[in-house]
Design a protein around this motif. Structure first.
Motif, mmCIF file in Angstrom:
data_model
loop_
_atom_site.group_PDB
_atom_site.id
_atom_site.type_symbol
_atom_site.label_atom_id
_atom_site.label_comp_id
_atom_site.label_asym_id
_atom_site.label_seq_id
_atom_site.Cartn_x
_atom_site.Cartn_y
_atom_site.Cartn_z
ATOM 1 N N LEU A 82 -9.091 -9.814 39.753
ATOM 2 C CA LEU A 82 -7.870 -9.060 39.951
ATOM 3 C C LEU A 82 -7.557 -7.937 39.067
ATOM 4 O O LEU A 82 -6.663 -7.096 39.182
ATOM 5 C CB LEU A 82 -6.697 -10.278 39.467
ATOM 6 C CG LEU A 82 -6.466 -11.400 40.553
ATOM 7 C CD1 LEU A 82 -5.812 -12.437 39.926
ATOM 8 C CD2 LEU A 82 -5.921 -10.713 41.918
ATOM 9 N N ALA A 83 -8.648 -7.641 38.126
ATOM 10 C CA ALA A 83 -8.650 -6.467 37.098
ATOM 11 C C ALA A 83 -7.465 -6.604 36.258
ATOM 12 O O ALA A 83 -6.720 -5.913 35.769
ATOM 13 C CB ALA A 83 -8.367 -5.202 37.693
ATOM 14 N N ALA B 256 -13.174 -15.170 35.289
ATOM 15 C CA ALA B 256 -13.691 -14.693 36.588
ATOM 16 C C ALA B 256 -12.643 -14.332 37.528
ATOM 17 O O ALA B 256 -12.503 -13.124 38.059
ATOM 18 C CB ALA B 256 -14.471 -15.369 37.161
ATOM 19 N N ALA B 257 -11.526 -15.156 37.888
ATOM 20 C CA ALA B 257 -10.660 -15.032 38.788
ATOM 21 C C ALA B 257 -9.891 -13.670 38.285
ATOM 22 O O ALA B 257 -9.403 -12.905 38.913
ATOM 23 C CB ALA B 257 -9.648 -16.053 38.853
ATOM 24 N N GLU C 245 -1.437 -6.559 42.786
ATOM 25 C CA GLU C 245 -1.173 -5.568 41.826
ATOM 26 C C GLU C 245 -0.360 -5.913 40.810
ATOM 27 O O GLU C 245 -0.442 -5.538 39.537
ATOM 28 C CB GLU C 245 -0.805 -4.261 42.633
ATOM 29 C CG GLU C 245 -1.798 -3.654 43.388
ATOM 30 C CD GLU C 245 -2.277 -4.285 44.589
ATOM 31 O OE1 GLU C 245 -1.450 -4.997 45.235
ATOM 32 O OE2 GLU C 245 -3.437 -4.431 44.898
ATOM 33 N N ASP C 246 0.920 -6.743 41.067
ATOM 34 C CA ASP C 246 2.001 -7.123 40.054
ATOM 35 C C ASP C 246 1.289 -7.737 39.083
ATOM 36 O O ASP C 246 1.963 -7.473 38.021
ATOM 37 C CB ASP C 246 2.979 -7.907 40.794
ATOM 38 C CG ASP C 246 3.816 -7.094 41.467
ATOM 39 O OD1 ASP C 246 3.919 -5.755 41.518
ATOM 40 O OD2 ASP C 246 5.094 -7.555 41.992
ATOM 41 N N MET C 247 0.180 -8.648 39.204
ATOM 42 C CA MET C 247 -0.045 -9.403 38.175
ATOM 43 C C MET C 247 -0.974 -8.498 37.071
ATOM 44 O O MET C 247 -0.847 -8.944 35.869
ATOM 45 C CB MET C 247 -1.233 -10.271 38.729
ATOM 46 C CG MET C 247 -0.673 -11.471 39.370
ATOM 47 S SD MET C 247 -2.023 -12.466 39.997
ATOM 48 C CE MET C 247 -1.567 -12.986 41.699
ATOM 49 N N ARG D 255 -6.534 -13.237 52.851
ATOM 50 C CA ARG D 255 -7.845 -12.707 53.207
ATOM 51 C C ARG D 255 -8.261 -11.861 51.940
ATOM 52 O O ARG D 255 -9.413 -11.991 51.615
ATOM 53 C CB ARG D 255 -7.767 -12.102 54.516
ATOM 54 C CG ARG D 255 -7.593 -12.778 55.508
ATOM 55 C CD ARG D 255 -8.622 -13.973 55.802
ATOM 56 N NE ARG D 255 -8.159 -15.013 56.731
ATOM 57 C CZ ARG D 255 -7.475 -15.946 56.459
ATOM 58 N NH1 ARG D 255 -7.190 -16.235 55.075
ATOM 59 N NH2 ARG D 255 -6.934 -16.602 57.299
ATOM 60 N N LYS D 256 -7.509 -11.100 51.516
ATOM 61 C CA LYS D 256 -7.820 -10.154 50.370
ATOM 62 C C LYS D 256 -8.206 -11.155 49.140
ATOM 63 O O LYS D 256 -9.063 -10.797 48.466
ATOM 64 C CB LYS D 256 -6.573 -9.317 49.954
ATOM 65 C CG LYS D 256 -6.876 -8.436 48.987
ATOM 66 C CD LYS D 256 -6.054 -7.039 48.684
ATOM 67 C CE LYS D 256 -6.514 -6.175 47.806
ATOM 68 N NZ LYS D 256 -5.346 -5.639 47.342
#
Lengths: 336, 287
Positions: A179-180, A174-175, A156-158, A295-296
């Motif tokens: 990560l939105a 794509a990565a 989320e921090d990213m 895993r996420k």
């Protein structure tokens, strides 16, 4: 007198058939003179020359003097060069299918990468040949980490960071999408200045790349979960390869495989060393976020690969890779 | 004769005979400084090389007794860096690395005589940049030879990530020289940046256009009379842009020019001619 000269000339010619028939493989790379890369390639060339009785050797165009990888591909196509040590950029041009090796959050370790690369050698070789090239060896370029000015504790921090994406790098794109994160697309050449002005405050790359580019002076934090394992390759044009006699083709493949495997060991050790050097320069490697978070990322990776399927690589190959990885992991779980 | 009488007088005056040593040492230091000029103006390559080597060991020995002697420090910093570059690195790169670092460390020791410059080597880039704001023109020789030795070592360590990671600090040191006194040591800062920008491809942060500008500035500073300028221009810039003609033209000029147009560069010019001939021989490796 004339006949004596002729005889001497004939003798000279007879005495040096090897010199007269030496095939020189012209190979370009971004790696600079004096780097581990060039040292190993130098050894490869010497070994090849010795084992071929002087008939086959390399000439290197190091340090990017032949231009960027897209230029190099063009020069190989017109026969000005015969091959290159490519990063993902060049591979994306000639064998996009092989970029599945670079897919985000696919491998948990270098060992997994190597196992899968070996298992699907046939498919990957076919992808390279389809692009008009022959594979002399895959080259590990290192685990790709995220480096940032602000600490990153979670995916989320990213989202809060102004992350850089290399213009035209579909994998990283794509990565980030998974990560939105909405990244800032820039050429590599503009990254340093954009870090200085604050236009971006996060980048990605293997540790050795970050050191070589000297971006580390503008960064403070390293996120410990790699996005991907980056893979390059040493390729020669198929047209050139096919023009060699069969014994030389085999020799070129064998000698290259041996030295490039050694190069991978050295590069991996060097990337580990680069990561240590970055820590010594004051960058902080965050604590491992644990299995659940890892895993996420793997789940996000599944989505990113779907996004790329049909563009770079086929959904079929993705399926094969994922199945093999699941089997590998099941086997190693049983063992432990 | 007069000196020894003077010494005896000092001794008799009870100032302590220990100071005889000190006096002798200072005299020798002064001689060595004069010797520097003589060595740099030496037209014979081999004699110059051997003279510098023997003086270097003597300088280090004297420094053990007088570590605060700034002129000895500076001789050592310049001597080790210059010796590694002119005479050692082409044939014995491994050995040259050690000599470069000794040169750097002497220069850093000279800087550390000012408290603001203590521990420069281990500061991070931001702190180093802050400390360097305090540097003045009088510090230029020490900044220059620290960067020269450090940069020379890194240039020979492209397979060593921890050495490479320090390159931004070398950049900062040399950049301060460039700001304070760009003409120092034959435009040495511009030569450094010429090599710096030409030695990496653009995709890895190199910039051939900037390299060209720095080589032109260096050329202007010495009016083209310092032959090493052309050697570095050929070896790094001409190779980076793959201009074989320029490479040949520059090196031929070095080989054909007289050395010592600038007397303080005669020995360097002789070394430049040797390097030029060596690169010419290897031309097919570069293009």
């Amino acid at each position: 007198m004339i006949s004596f000269n002729h005889a001497a000339l004939a003798l000279l010619l007879a005495a040096s058939p090897a010199a007269a028939q030496t095939t020189v493989i012209k190979l370009a790379t971004l790696a600079p003179e004096g780097s581990t890369w060039m040292k190993v390639l130098g050894e490869l060339s010497k070994d090849l020359e010795a084992k071929s009785g002087g008939k086959l050797k390399f000439k290197f165009y190091a340090g990017g003097v032949s231009g960027d990888e897209k230029d190099v591909v063009k020069k190989i196509r017109i026969g000005q060069l015969h091959g290159a040590g490519f990063t993902g950029v060049g591979l994306g041009e000639v064998a996009p299918e092989s970029r599945l090796l670079d897919a985000p959050w696919l491998f948990r370790s270098r060992a997994e990468l190597e196992a899968v690369r070996g298992k699907f050698a046939k498919e990957l070789n076919a992808a390279v040949e389809k692009g008009g090239f022959v594979l002399l060896g895959w080259t590990d370029l290192g685990s790709v980490y995220i480096f940032s000015k602000n600490p990153i504790a979670s995916p989320e921090d990213m989202k809060k960071e102004k992350m850089w994406v290399w213009e035209g790098d579909p994998i990283a794109q794509a990565a980030y999408k998974a990560l939105a994160v909405n990244p800032v697309p820039l050429s590599v050449v503009d990254v340093m200045q954009s870090l200085q002005t604050g236009m971006i405050n996060g980048v990605y790359g293997p540790p050795l790349g970050v050191v070589a580019l000297q971006w580390h002076t503008k960064l403070k934090h390293i996120y410990p979960v790699p996005i991907a394992e980056s893979t390059g390759a040493v390729l020669v044009s198929k047209k050139f390869f096919d023009s060699l006699p069969e014994d030389q083709r085999k020799l070129l493949l064998d000698v290259s495989a041996k030295h490039l495997a050694h190069l991978n060991e050295l590069t991996n050790a060097e990337n580990d060393k680069a990561l240590e050097a970055l820590k010594k320069q004051g960058l902080d490697l965050a604590a491992d976020p644990g299995q659940a978070v890892r895993r996420k990322y793997e789940e996000l990776g599944v989505g990113a690969r779907k996004e790329l399927s049909g563009k770079l690589f086929s959904a079929e190959l993705v399926g094969k890779f994922e199945k093999e990885l699941a089997a590998l992991r099941a086997r190693s779980a049983k063992k432990s | 004769m007069r000196n020894s009488l003077l010494l005896a007088a000092v001794c008799l005056a009870g100032a302590g005979c220990a100071s005889i040593d000190r006096y002798a040492l200072r005299t020798t230091a002064y001689m060595l400084e004069r010797g520097r000029t003589a060595a740099l103006d030496e037209p014979d390559y081999q004699l110059g090389r051997d003279a510098v080597a023997s003086q270097l060991k003597l300088i280090e020995t004297l420094l053990v007794s007088e570590p605060e002697n700034l002129s000895l420090r500076r001789l050592a910093a310049e001597g080790f860096g210059g010796y590694a570059f002119l005479f050692v690195e082409d044939a014995e790169p491994q050995r040259a690395k050690g000599l470069y670092i000794r040169g750097r460390d002497h220069a850093l020791a000279a800087l550390a005589q000012k408290s603001v410059f203590i521990g420069l080597k281990d500061k991070n880039a931001d702190d180093l940049e802050k400390a360097l704001k305090w540097a003045k023109k009088e510090d230029v020789p020490d900044l220059f030879w620290a960067a020269f030795g450090w940069g020379g070592m890194i240039n020979l360590s492209k397979d060593d990530a921890s050495a490479l990671a320090d390159l931004p600090k070398v950049y900062l040191l040399m950049h301060r020289v460039w700001e304070l006194e760009p003409a120092y040591h034959f435009g040495g800062a511009d030569l450094f940046f010429g090599v710096y920008h030409a030695s990496r491809p653009p995709i890895l942060g190199g910039n051939p256009a900037q390299a060209k500008t720095h080589f032109e500035w260096a050329h202007r500073i010495t009016k083209g009379q310092y032959l090493m300028t052309h050697v570095l221009n050929a070896r790094w810039y001409a190779v980076a842009v793959q201009d074989r003609e320029l490479f040949k033209q520059l090196l031929t000029k070095v080989i054909e020019s007289p050395s010592g147009q600038l007397p303080a560069a005669r020995l360097t010019d002789e070394a430049a001619k040797k390097k030029a001939a060596m690169y010419m021989e290897k031309i097919d490796d570069f293009f």
